[in-house]
Design a protein around this motif. Structure first.
Motif, mmCIF file in Angstrom:
data_model
loop_
_atom_site.group_PDB
_atom_site.id
_atom_site.type_symbol
_atom_site.label_atom_id
_atom_site.label_comp_id
_atom_site.label_asym_id
_atom_site.label_seq_id
_atom_site.Cartn_x
_atom_site.Cartn_y
_atom_site.Cartn_z
ATOM 1 N N LEU A 158 54.110 44.835 0.965
ATOM 2 C CA LEU A 158 53.450 44.625 -0.318
ATOM 3 C C LEU A 158 53.708 45.796 -1.257
ATOM 4 O O LEU A 158 54.012 45.608 -2.436
ATOM 5 C CB LEU A 158 51.945 44.426 -0.112
ATOM 6 N N THR A 159 53.616 46.994 -0.732
ATOM 7 C CA THR A 159 53.831 48.166 -1.571
ATOM 8 C C THR A 159 55.270 48.264 -2.036
ATOM 9 O O THR A 159 55.533 48.603 -3.187
ATOM 10 C CB THR A 159 53.411 49.444 -0.813
ATOM 11 N N PHE A 177 47.834 45.384 -9.513
ATOM 12 C CA PHE A 177 48.854 45.373 -8.467
ATOM 13 C C PHE A 177 49.107 46.765 -7.905
ATOM 14 O O PHE A 177 49.367 46.915 -6.708
ATOM 15 C CB PHE A 177 50.158 44.762 -8.970
ATOM 16 N N LEU A 178 49.038 47.796 -8.741
ATOM 17 C CA LEU A 178 49.196 49.160 -8.247
ATOM 18 C C LEU A 178 48.034 49.551 -7.338
ATOM 19 O O LEU A 178 48.215 50.283 -6.362
ATOM 20 C CB LEU A 178 49.298 50.145 -9.412
ATOM 21 N N ILE A 186 55.651 45.786 -4.838
ATOM 22 C CA ILE A 186 55.024 46.257 -6.073
ATOM 23 C C ILE A 186 55.793 47.449 -6.637
ATOM 24 O O ILE A 186 56.001 47.545 -7.854
ATOM 25 C CB ILE A 186 53.552 46.640 -5.817
ATOM 26 N N TYR A 187 56.234 48.311 -5.781
ATOM 27 C CA TYR A 187 56.888 49.567 -6.157
ATOM 28 C C TYR A 187 58.229 49.320 -6.847
ATOM 29 O O TYR A 187 58.592 50.006 -7.764
ATOM 30 C CB TYR A 187 57.067 50.398 -4.896
ATOM 31 N N SER A 192 49.242 44.853 -14.082
ATOM 32 C CA SER A 192 50.028 45.924 -13.480
ATOM 33 C C SER A 192 49.123 46.923 -12.759
ATOM 34 O O SER A 192 49.417 47.342 -11.645
ATOM 35 C CB SER A 192 50.841 46.629 -14.565
#
Length: 135
Positions: free
Chosen positions: A129-130, A18-19, A133-134, A15
């Motif tokens: 991508l964000t 990925f952040l 992930i978000y 996690s």
């Protein structure tokens, strides 16, 4: 090698990675784009990498600390700020071969419209991508 594999086997560490990934990619992108600038010589790479890594660690740590709603809001604001700076610097650099100064003024609109397509493609990728992930 086993230690590295064990490090990324934890769900919490995945996690965190990925952040951090969008910020790492923005940093790498702007470094590759500006590699011919004199101040990116070998002696300056390590201190600037430590600076970038420090900010990424702070953002990811605060995102986790603040919890779900506040953490997501904080992460989103940080991403938007970093993305805006990276995008503007990339656009400006491709036109002037220098980084942004306060004299850019109204020419930014023309610079964005006439920028290299790879910058637009990478920007769309980073936003996608964000968002992935978000959410």
């Amino acid at each position: 090698m086993k230690k590295i594999a064990k490090l990324f086997s934890s769900e919490k560490n995945k996690s965190r990675l990925f952040l951090a990934l969008p910020f790492i990619l923005m940093d790498v992108f702007i470094r590759i784009l500006s590699f011919d600038v004199y101040y990116t010589r070998a002696a300056m790479i390590v201190p600037s990498l430590v600076f970038s890594a420090g900010w990424i660690i702070i953002i990811v740590s605060l995102t986790e600390y603040l919890g779900k709603i506040a953490g997501k809001l904080f992460y989103g604001v940080c991403f938007l700020l970093f993305f805006a700076v990276t995008f503007i610097q990339a656009v400006y650099y491709t036109h002037t071969k220098t980084f942004l100064s306060v004299t850019i003024g109204a020419s930014l609109k023309n610079a964005v419209l006439n920028t290299h397509p790879i910058i637009i493609v990478l920007s769309i990728f980073l936003i996608g991508l964000t968002i992935f992930i978000y959410l």
